[in-house]
Design a protein around this motif. Structure first.
Motif, PDB file in Angstrom:
ATOM      1  N   LYS A 462       0.820  -1.214   0.000  1.00 19.76           N
ATOM      2  CA  LYS A 462       0.000   0.000   0.000  1.00 19.76           C
ATOM      3  C   LYS A 462       0.850   1.258   0.000  1.00 19.76           C
ATOM      4  O   LYS A 462       0.421   2.311  -0.491  1.00 19.76           O
ATOM      5  CB  LYS A 462      -0.920   0.016   1.224  1.00 19.76           C
ATOM      6  CG  LYS A 462      -2.031  -1.007   1.191  1.00 19.76           C
ATOM      7  CD  LYS A 462      -2.839  -0.992   2.481  1.00 19.76           C
ATOM      8  CE  LYS A 462      -3.905  -2.086   2.476  1.00 19.76           C
ATOM      9  NZ  LYS A 462      -4.638  -2.148   3.756  1.00 19.76           N
ATOM     10  N   PHE A 463       2.062   1.167   0.563  1.00 24.04           N
ATOM     11  CA  PHE A 463       2.880   2.366   0.742  1.00 24.04           C
ATOM     12  C   PHE A 463       4.117   2.390  -0.158  1.00 24.04           C
ATOM     13  O   PHE A 463       4.944   3.289  -0.049  1.00 24.04           O
ATOM     14  CB  PHE A 463       3.325   2.476   2.208  1.00 24.04           C
ATOM     15  CG  PHE A 463       2.235   2.963   3.123  1.00 24.04           C
ATOM     16  CD1 PHE A 463       2.068   4.319   3.355  1.00 24.04           C
ATOM     17  CD2 PHE A 463       1.367   2.083   3.731  1.00 24.04           C
ATOM     18  CE1 PHE A 463       1.059   4.782   4.189  1.00 24.04           C
ATOM     19  CE2 PHE A 463       0.346   2.521   4.567  1.00 24.04           C
ATOM     20  CZ  PHE A 463       0.195   3.888   4.791  1.00 24.04           C
ATOM     21  N   TYR A 466       5.056   5.750  -2.176  1.00 25.16           N
ATOM     22  CA  TYR A 466       5.379   7.030  -1.530  1.00 25.16           C
ATOM     23  C   TYR A 466       6.870   7.329  -1.699  1.00 25.16           C
ATOM     24  O   TYR A 466       7.699   6.428  -1.777  1.00 25.16           O
ATOM     25  CB  TYR A 466       5.026   6.976  -0.042  1.00 25.16           C
ATOM     26  CG  TYR A 466       3.541   7.140   0.233  1.00 25.16           C
ATOM     27  CD1 TYR A 466       3.008   8.374   0.584  1.00 25.16           C
ATOM     28  CD2 TYR A 466       2.675   6.053   0.142  1.00 25.16           C
ATOM     29  CE1 TYR A 466       1.643   8.518   0.841  1.00 25.16           C
ATOM     30  CE2 TYR A 466       1.318   6.188   0.383  1.00 25.16           C
ATOM     31  CZ  TYR A 466       0.806   7.430   0.732  1.00 25.16           C
ATOM     32  OH  TYR A 466      -0.534   7.573   0.986  1.00 25.16           O
ATOM     33  N   PRO A 517       4.208   9.537   4.881  1.00 27.06           N
ATOM     34  CA  PRO A 517       3.839   8.606   5.946  1.00 27.06           C
ATOM     35  C   PRO A 517       4.794   8.725   7.132  1.00 27.06           C
ATOM     36  O   PRO A 517       6.016   8.909   6.948  1.00 27.06           O
ATOM     37  CB  PRO A 517       3.954   7.230   5.282  1.00 27.06           C
ATOM     38  CG  PRO A 517       3.892   7.497   3.817  1.00 27.06           C
ATOM     39  CD  PRO A 517       4.521   8.839   3.615  1.00 27.06           C
TER      40      PRO A 517
END
Length: 610
Positions: A462-463, A466, A517
Motif C-alpha cells: 500500500k505504501f 510514496y 507517511p
C-alpha cells in the motif's frame, strides 16, 4: 580504487568453474564488472565483461579456457569508468604478470609518471594497472624479492592475487588494509575476499595480516612478512557450513536472514546464561579485576552496527555505573576523546574489516585503552587486533542490508552489559534473573512476528509508491527508528529520515503532510504517553500513521491508521521485537518496487577503504 571481490584457485579442478562460482558467492559485495584470468601452458587468458557475473559466464562458456590455476574479480568502479578495459584482472604490457586488486593505491599518480617516463604506456585508467607494470619492471626472477620491494613502493591499501606466466605452480598474494583470506584444501588452495567463496572447498582458513606475502600451491601455503622473513600463522576452522551461505528456497538472502533472527538470538545466548546470570568468563580474556577497574566504556561502530550500539548505550546506562559514549568510527578516530587505561572501548563490526573501525581501534590501542571486538568473523582483522573478542554467532550474512547481524549485535552487547553489571554488582540477583529469563524468550517472540509477515507485506504494498517517509521513536525506540529508516533507504531507494520523536517540533514537523507517511515505534514503555502525543501531532497534519506496538494495544490502534503488532516484552528488550516488522516492511516495499534487494546500488557489504 577498486572493490569488491577477489577469488583465486590452484589445484586439480577446472578453474573456470571455481572462479565463477566464487564470484557469484561474492556478488553481495557490490560490483559493476567482472573478469577472470586462467594460466595454462605459460599463457594467461584474460576474459572481462561489464555487467553481472552471469554475463561473464556466458562469454567464458563460449571460449572455454582450460586450466587449474587462475584468479577472478568483481569490480566497483572508482578510478576509471565502468568499462571492460578498466575491469580486472589487469596485466603488464607483456602479460607476464596478471593480478586482481581490492583497495586504493594512494601514490599511483607518482608511480604512473615514473613508469611513463620509462616509456610504459597504460591501457586502462586504473591504479591497479600501475602495480602490474611496476612488478614487471622490478622482477628479477625471484618473486619474494619482487613482492617485498613492491610492498615498499605502494602506499595505500591493497589485497592482491597475482599470477606469474612463468610460474605455473603458484598464486601469490599480498595484503595491506584490505581483507584477504586463504583456504587450504586437500591438493588445492584458494584465496578470497570473504569466506563464502571458499566454503565449498575447505573450512580451514588463514587470515592474512597487513604486510603479509603468501605463496599458494596445491601442496600448501607459505607466508612471509613484509621484510621477506618466513612466518607461521594460526589456521581457523570455520564453523559455518555451506548451506548457511546459500538461499535455501527464499527469493532473497535478506528475507532468509530476517527469518533466521530467532535462531541467531537463541545461538548467541546459548551457553552464556547459567542460573539466571550471564557468564562470559570462558570466552573473554578480561578478568574480574580488570572489569571492576573500568570507569568508562566507548562503543564505536558504523552504519547498522552504530544503531545497535546506540541501543546498547541505553542498557549500559541502566544496568552499569560506567560512563558511556557511543560514536561513529569515522568520527571517533579524529576526535580528541578522553581515552585511558580504565576505558573499555568496544568495536562493533559485522565483518571485522571495516576500515574506519580498524583505524579507530588503532587509536584506542595507542591510547592504552582495553579494546574488545564484537564481530561475526572469528579470525577477522578486528578480532585479532583487539585485546578481547565476543562472537555474534549469526553465521554468514550475504544480504548487503544487515538484519541478522544487527540482532546478533544487540544480543551480544546486552549479554556484555549484564556480565559487567554482575561483576560490578550494579544489578541484584533477582533483577538479573528477570532480565535473563526474558532474554531467553525473545527468540520465540521474534518467530511469532515472522508468522505475521503476510499482513506486513500487504501494508508495504500500500505504501510502496510514496517518495518520503518519517520515522519516529523515543528512548529505546529511537535507534530502532534510525535502523528502520536506514533499511528502507538502503534497499528501496526511498528517502526516509528518522528523528527522536521529541525533536519533531524542532524542525521535522515542517515536512509532514498527507504525502509523508510517519512510522512511529511505540511500544508500551515509560515514554509511551509522550510518543502518543507525537502521533497526534502528525495526525493533525493528515499524515498517514504506521505504528509498531505491543499486542492488544487498542489505544494505539485508535490513534494510528495502521498498527504492526509485536509480542510485548520488558522495556529494555523492545528493540528485539520492534525492529523485525520494520525490516520486513522495507523488504516488501523494495520487492514491490522491483529493486535489487540483496545487492543495492552503490553499496558494498563491508567498507574496507576509507
Amino acid at each position: 580504487m577498486t572493490l569488491c571481490g577477489i577469488v583465486g584457485y590452484i589445484g586439480y579442478r577446472d578453474v573456470c568453474g571455481v572462479l565463477l562460482d566464487g564470484l557469484k558467492r561474492l556478488e553481495y559485495r557490490g560490483y559493476d564488472s567482472a573478469g577472470i584470468a586462467v594460466l595454462n601452458n605459460k599463457e594467461i587468458e584474460i576474459i572481462k565483461e561489464v555487467g553481472k557475473v552471469s554475463d561473464l559466464e556466458r562469454i567464458v562458456s563460449n571460449r572455454a579456457p582450460k586450466g587449474n590455476i587462475g584468479i577472478g574479480h568483481t569490480r566497483w568502479a572508482t578510478h576509471g569508468g565502468v568499462s571492460a578495459v578498466n575491469a580486472h584482472p589487469h596485466s603488464d604490457g607483456y602479460k607476464r604478470f596478471v593480478l586482481a586488486h581490492n583497495g586504493i593505491i594512494e601514490n599511483y599518480h607518482e608511480l604512473k609518471d615514473e613508469l611513463s617516463a620509462q616509456g610504459i604506456t597504460f591501457a586502462s585508467q586504473t591504479d591497479t594497472e600501475v602495480i602490474a607494470h611496476l612488478l614487471y619492471k622490478v622482477y628479477d626472477g625471484n618473486m619474494l624479492n619482487a613482492l617485498t620491494y613492491l610492498q615498499s613502493r605502494l602506499r595505500g591499501s591493497y589485497a592482491l592475487a597475482i599470477l606469474n606466466r612463468d610460474d605455473t605452480d603458484h598464486i601469490y598474494c599480498m595484503r595491506k588494509g584490505s581483507p584477504l583470506v586463504l583456504g587450504q584444501g586437500d591438493g588445492e588452495a584458494l584465496c578470497a575476499s570473504d569466506i563464502p567463496a571458499i566454503l565449498p572447498y575447505t573450512r580451514k582458513v588463514i587470515y592474512m595480516d597487513d604486510g603479509d606475502i603468501a605463496e599458494l600451491s596445491p601442496r600448501g601455503i607459505k607466508l612471509w612478512d613484509e621484510r621477506g622473513m618466513p612466518i607461521e600463522k594460526k589456521s581457523f576452522f570455520i564453523e559455518w557450513d555451506l548451506s548457511m551461505a546459500e538461499m535455501g528456497g527464499y527469493p532473497h538472502y535478506m528475507l532468509k536472514e530476517i527469518h533466521e533472527q530467532g535462531g541467531v538470538c537463541r545461538a548467541t545466548i546459548k551457553g552464556r546464561v547459567h542460573d539466571g546470570k550471564v557468564d562470559l568468563s570462558g570466552e573473554l580474556a578480561m578478568d574480574e579485576e580488570t572489569i571492576k577497574g573500568f570507569k568508562a566504556i566507548h562503543i564505536v561502530a558504523c552504519g547498522t552496527s552504530y544503531y545497535a550500539s546506540l541501543i546498547a548505550e541505553r542498557v549500559f546506562e541502566r544496568w552499569t555505573d560506567l560512563d558511556i559514549k557511543v560514536d561513529i568510527a569515522s568520527e571517533y578516530r579524529y576526535r580528541d576523546s578522553k581515552i585511558s587505561p580504565d576505558t573499555l572501548v568496544v568495536f562493533v563490526s559485522q565483518s571485522g574489516e571495516t576500515a574506519d573501525t580498524l583505524a579507530a581501534q588503532r587509536k584506542a590501542r595507542e591510547s592504552g585503552a582495553y579494546s574488545l571486538a564484537v564481530t561475526n568473523v572469528q579470525g577477522s582483522t578486528l578480532a585479532r587486533s583487539c585485546d578481547d573478542f565476543l562472537l555474534l554467532k549469526a553465521g554468514p550474512e550475504i544480504g548487503v542490508a544487515a538484519t541478522k547481524t544487527f540482532m546478533g549485535q544487540i544480543t551480544s552487547l546486552y549479554l556484555l552489559a549484564l556480565y559487567i553489571a554482575k561483576i560490578k554488582g550494579t544489578l541484584s540477583d533477582q533483577k538479573q534473573k528477570e532480565l535473563t529469563d526474558e532474554m531467553i524468550q525473545l527468540a520465540y517472540k521474534i518467530e511469532t512476528i515472522l508468522e505475521r509477515e503476510p499482513s506486513i507485506e500487504d501494508l508495504a504494498w500500500k505504501f510502496a509508491d510514496y517518495k518520503n517517509f518519517l520515522f519516529l521513536g523515543r528512548g529505546m525506540s529511537f535507534p530502532v527508528a534510525l535502523e528502520g529508516a536506514l533499511k528502507l533507504k538502503e534497499i528501496s531507494y526511498i528517502h526516509a529520515e528518522a528523528y527522536a520523536a521529541g525533536e519533531m517540533k524542532h524542525g521535522p514537523i515542517a515536512l509532514i503532510d498527507p504525502n509523508v507517511p510517519v512510522v512511529v515505534v511505540a511500544p508500551k514503555d515509560s515514554l509511551y504517553e509522550k510518543t502518543l502525543s507525537n502521533i497526534q501531532e502528525a495526525k493533525a497534519r493528515h499524515a498517514p500513521i504506521i505504528a509498531v506496538g505491543f499486542d492488544g494495544d487498542e489505544r494505539l490502534a485508535s490513534d494510528a491508521d495502521h498498527v504492526l503488532y509485536v509480542p510485548s516484552t520488558l522495556e529494555e528488550f523492545s528493540p528485539f521485537v520492534t525492529v523485525v516488522p520494520l525490516q520486513l516492511f522495507a523488504y516488501h516495499v523494495a520487492k514491490k518496487r522491483g529493486c535489487e534487494i540483496d545487492k543495492p546500488r552503490n553499496l558494498a557489504k563491508s567498507v574496507t577503504v576509507e
